[in-house]
Design a protein around this motif. Structure first.
Motif, mmCIF file in Angstrom:
data_model
loop_
_atom_site.group_PDB
_atom_site.id
_atom_site.type_symbol
_atom_site.label_atom_id
_atom_site.label_comp_id
_atom_site.label_asym_id
_atom_site.label_seq_id
_atom_site.Cartn_x
_atom_site.Cartn_y
_atom_site.Cartn_z
ATOM 1 N N THR A 78 0.865 -1.193 0.000
ATOM 2 C CA THR A 78 0.000 0.000 0.000
ATOM 3 C C THR A 78 0.898 1.239 0.000
ATOM 4 N N GLY A 79 0.286 2.383 -0.224
ATOM 5 C CA GLY A 79 1.029 3.635 -0.105
ATOM 6 C C GLY A 79 1.575 3.810 1.306
ATOM 7 N N MET A 80 0.765 3.461 2.309
ATOM 8 C CA MET A 80 1.228 3.626 3.690
ATOM 9 C C MET A 80 2.397 2.696 4.010
ATOM 10 N N ALA A 82 4.709 1.916 1.884
ATOM 11 C CA ALA A 82 5.856 2.607 1.278
ATOM 12 C C ALA A 82 6.309 3.768 2.173
ATOM 13 N N ILE A 83 5.335 4.546 2.665
ATOM 14 C CA ILE A 83 5.666 5.718 3.484
ATOM 15 C C ILE A 83 6.296 5.283 4.808
ATOM 16 N N SER A 84 5.744 4.231 5.438
ATOM 17 C CA SER A 84 6.356 3.815 6.710
ATOM 18 C C SER A 84 7.756 3.267 6.482
ATOM 19 N N VAL A 174 9.376 13.399 -1.152
ATOM 20 C CA VAL A 174 8.176 13.993 -1.747
ATOM 21 C C VAL A 174 7.126 12.917 -2.026
ATOM 22 N N ASP A 175 5.925 13.113 -1.481
ATOM 23 C CA ASP A 175 4.780 12.277 -1.850
ATOM 24 C C ASP A 175 4.227 12.849 -3.158
ATOM 25 N N ASN A 176 4.441 12.096 -4.258
ATOM 26 C CA ASN A 176 4.100 12.581 -5.604
ATOM 27 C C ASN A 176 2.804 11.956 -6.134
ATOM 28 N N HIS A 196 4.760 7.129 -3.606
ATOM 29 C CA HIS A 196 3.465 7.096 -4.273
ATOM 30 C C HIS A 196 2.498 6.182 -3.558
ATOM 31 N N SER A 197 1.246 6.615 -3.508
ATOM 32 C CA SER A 197 0.184 5.648 -3.350
ATOM 33 C C SER A 197 -0.150 5.215 -4.772
ATOM 34 N N GLY A 198 0.320 4.037 -5.145
ATOM 35 C CA GLY A 198 0.043 3.499 -6.489
ATOM 36 C C GLY A 198 -1.427 3.148 -6.667
ATOM 37 N N LEU A 209 -4.635 -1.855 -4.228
ATOM 38 C CA LEU A 209 -3.853 -0.994 -3.346
ATOM 39 C C LEU A 209 -2.384 -1.250 -3.642
ATOM 40 N N ALA A 210 -1.580 -0.203 -3.673
ATOM 41 C CA ALA A 210 -0.147 -0.366 -3.940
ATOM 42 C C ALA A 210 0.603 0.873 -3.485
ATOM 43 N N GLY A 211 1.889 0.709 -3.208
ATOM 44 C CA GLY A 211 2.750 1.838 -2.853
ATOM 45 C C GLY A 211 4.087 1.708 -3.549
ATOM 46 N N SER A 327 -10.870 8.134 -1.827
ATOM 47 C CA SER A 327 -9.907 7.823 -2.881
ATOM 48 C C SER A 327 -10.030 8.773 -4.072
ATOM 49 N N LEU A 328 -9.157 8.620 -5.020
ATOM 50 C CA LEU A 328 -9.033 9.545 -6.155
ATOM 51 C C LEU A 328 -8.167 8.889 -7.223
ATOM 52 N N GLY A 329 -8.059 9.576 -8.354
ATOM 53 C CA GLY A 329 -7.085 9.167 -9.362
ATOM 54 C C GLY A 329 -7.516 8.018 -10.251
HETATM 55 C C1 LIG Z 1 -4.015 7.530 -0.649
HETATM 56 C C2 LIG Z 1 -2.801 8.306 -0.303
HETATM 57 C C3 LIG Z 1 -1.787 7.758 0.495
HETATM 58 C C4 LIG Z 1 -1.899 6.382 1.122
HETATM 59 O O1 LIG Z 1 -1.906 5.360 0.177
HETATM 60 P P1 LIG Z 1 -2.646 3.948 0.407
HETATM 61 O O2 LIG Z 1 -2.395 3.236 -0.871
HETATM 62 O O3 LIG Z 1 -4.089 4.235 0.680
HETATM 63 O O4 LIG Z 1 -1.992 3.297 1.587
HETATM 64 C C5 LIG Z 1 -0.661 8.530 0.722
HETATM 65 N N1 LIG Z 1 -0.527 9.764 0.219
HETATM 66 C C6 LIG Z 1 -1.485 10.329 -0.545
HETATM 67 C C7 LIG Z 1 -1.289 11.714 -1.076
HETATM 68 C C8 LIG Z 1 -2.652 9.622 -0.830
HETATM 69 O O5 LIG Z 1 -3.605 10.201 -1.575
#
Ligand SMILES: *Cc1c(COP(=O)(O)O)cnc(C)c1O
Length: 385
Positions: A78-80, A82-84, A174-176, A196-198, A209-211, A327-329
């Protein structure tokens, strides 16, 4: 990678269409294997166990690294995740400065999880250079940027902030997610790591869900690789394949959805019920000068205010095209109400201070005909007033 000679439009195809040497199949196979046979007792092959590396995941990781102009890419569940993983490159006693408009999940991670391991944090308005400079401590290791921000679409100058971070001995992450490498390349602007939140634009179809992480240099890449393997939140191979499928149409989706968003934002500004439109692609937006310098367009997400929660409730019941969800995108337009969704846990005073007013809606503009999107909002607005 040889792919770097191509434009992004060619790269999204070339980096995701990798013929299988065994069969000639033009798409990388979904390698559903956790383990890999080692034919030589003394010399192991490139892959041994799929947490450490998998051929399908390798194609995806190389693709995102190429698109972001980085050296290494990494795929997560997930994106989270990746961020963690990125923030765990920090050590106990380190300090991170984050944009005050950070994604809610990142806010929760930093304030409720990382703090347990002695990682300190400060939230600042990254547009306020004096405040940013004041926030540095002797133990500051990372400045964390997210631009444009959610849901008010405020823009941070990546090059300026990265330069200030480096001058203080810190890295810039940077969260892109909102821009994708098609519209904005943070590593070219001086950042060290991109997230990225892929799940959003890169996958593009509200399905997985992907990161992702991309690092600029090999050394930071080695640290991320170590943590990816050590913590193990890797992306499953079927989802790697779906993400590759999504990336193939990324350029065409970003171009069309951005054009739709600009047309919709321009139209929204003229509607009597709308008190405010946030979209950095509008030439009268205060964020336009920086956005147009560092990104190819304003992106596909905007937000607008229609005065009250009551009006929002009516609008949500009256619109026929966008789905009402978080969600979005995605290919479909998504309408969301931040005060009850992404920012529900924030108290009203804090929310209002960030411009997230009770009448604010976020609109992630999809691939529908924009004239239909306007007509849909128009009939709803007419029934509200
Ligand atoms: C959704 C989102 C996340 C988290 O990603 P997940 O795939 O939901 O874990 C992080 N940063 C931004 C800007 C997002 O929109």
């Amino acid at each position: 990678m040889a792919n770097n000679q191509f434009s992004d439009w060619t790269k999204v195809i070339k980096s995701t269409t990798k013929p299988d040497p065994a069969t000639g199949a033009i798409n990388p196979p979904i390698q559903l294997s956790s383990t890999f046979e080692q034919r030589d007792f003394d010399h192991f092959g490139k892959w041994d166990y799929s947490r450490s590396g998998n051929p399908t995941r390798d194609v995806l990781e190389a693709s995102i690294a190429t698109l972001e102009h980085g050296t290494r890419g990494f795929a997560f569940a997930t994106g989270m995740a990746a961020i963690s993983t990125a923030l765990l490159t920090l050590n106990q006693g380190d300090h991170v400065i984050l944009t005050k408009n950070v994604y809610g999940g990142t806010f929760r991670l930093v304030t409720q999880v990382l703090v347990k391991y002695g990682i300190e944090y400060t939230f600042v308005d990254l547009g306020d250079e004096a405040a940013l400079k004041q926030a540095f401590q002797s133990n500051t290791k990372v400045v964390y940027i997210e631009t444009p921000s959610n849901p008010t679409l405020q823009v941070t100058n990546i090059a300026d902030v990265a330069q200030i971070a480096h001058a203080h001995g810190a890295l810039a992450f940077v969260d892109n997610t909102f821009m994708t490498p098609i519209l904005q390349k943070p590593l070219d602007l001086g950042a060290d790591l991109v997230l990225h939140s892929g799940t959003k634009f890169l996958a593009g179809h509200s399905d997985i869900l992907a990161g992702l992480i991309v690092t600029k240099d090999q050394d930071l890449g080695d640290q991320v690789y170590f943590l990816q393997n050590a913590m193990g939140a890797t992306l499953g191979v079927s989802d790697c394949w779906l993400l590759l499928r999504g990336i193939k149409t990324l350029a065409v989706r970003m171009e069309k959805e951005s054009a739709n968003a600009l047309a919709l934002a321009t139209w929204l500004e003229q509607q009597p019920l709308v008190t405010k439109v946030n979209y950095p692609g509008l030439s009268d937006s205060p964020d336009y000068p920086v956005q147009s310098k560092q990104a190819a367009s304003g992106g596909a997400v905007l937000s607008f205010d229609i005065g009250s929660e009551d009006n929002v409730r009516k609008l949500v019941e009256l619109v026929k095209i966008p789905v009402f969800s978080v969600s979005l995108g995605a290919v479909e337009s998504i309408l969301s109400y931040p005060p009850k969704m992404s920012h529900a846990e924030m108290n009203p005073a804090e929310r209002h201070a960030r411009g997230i007013t009770d009448g604010l809606l976020r609109y992630s503009v999809g691939l529908e005909d924009v004239e239909d999107l306007k007509a849909d909002l128009k009939q709803a607005f007419e029934q509200i007033k």
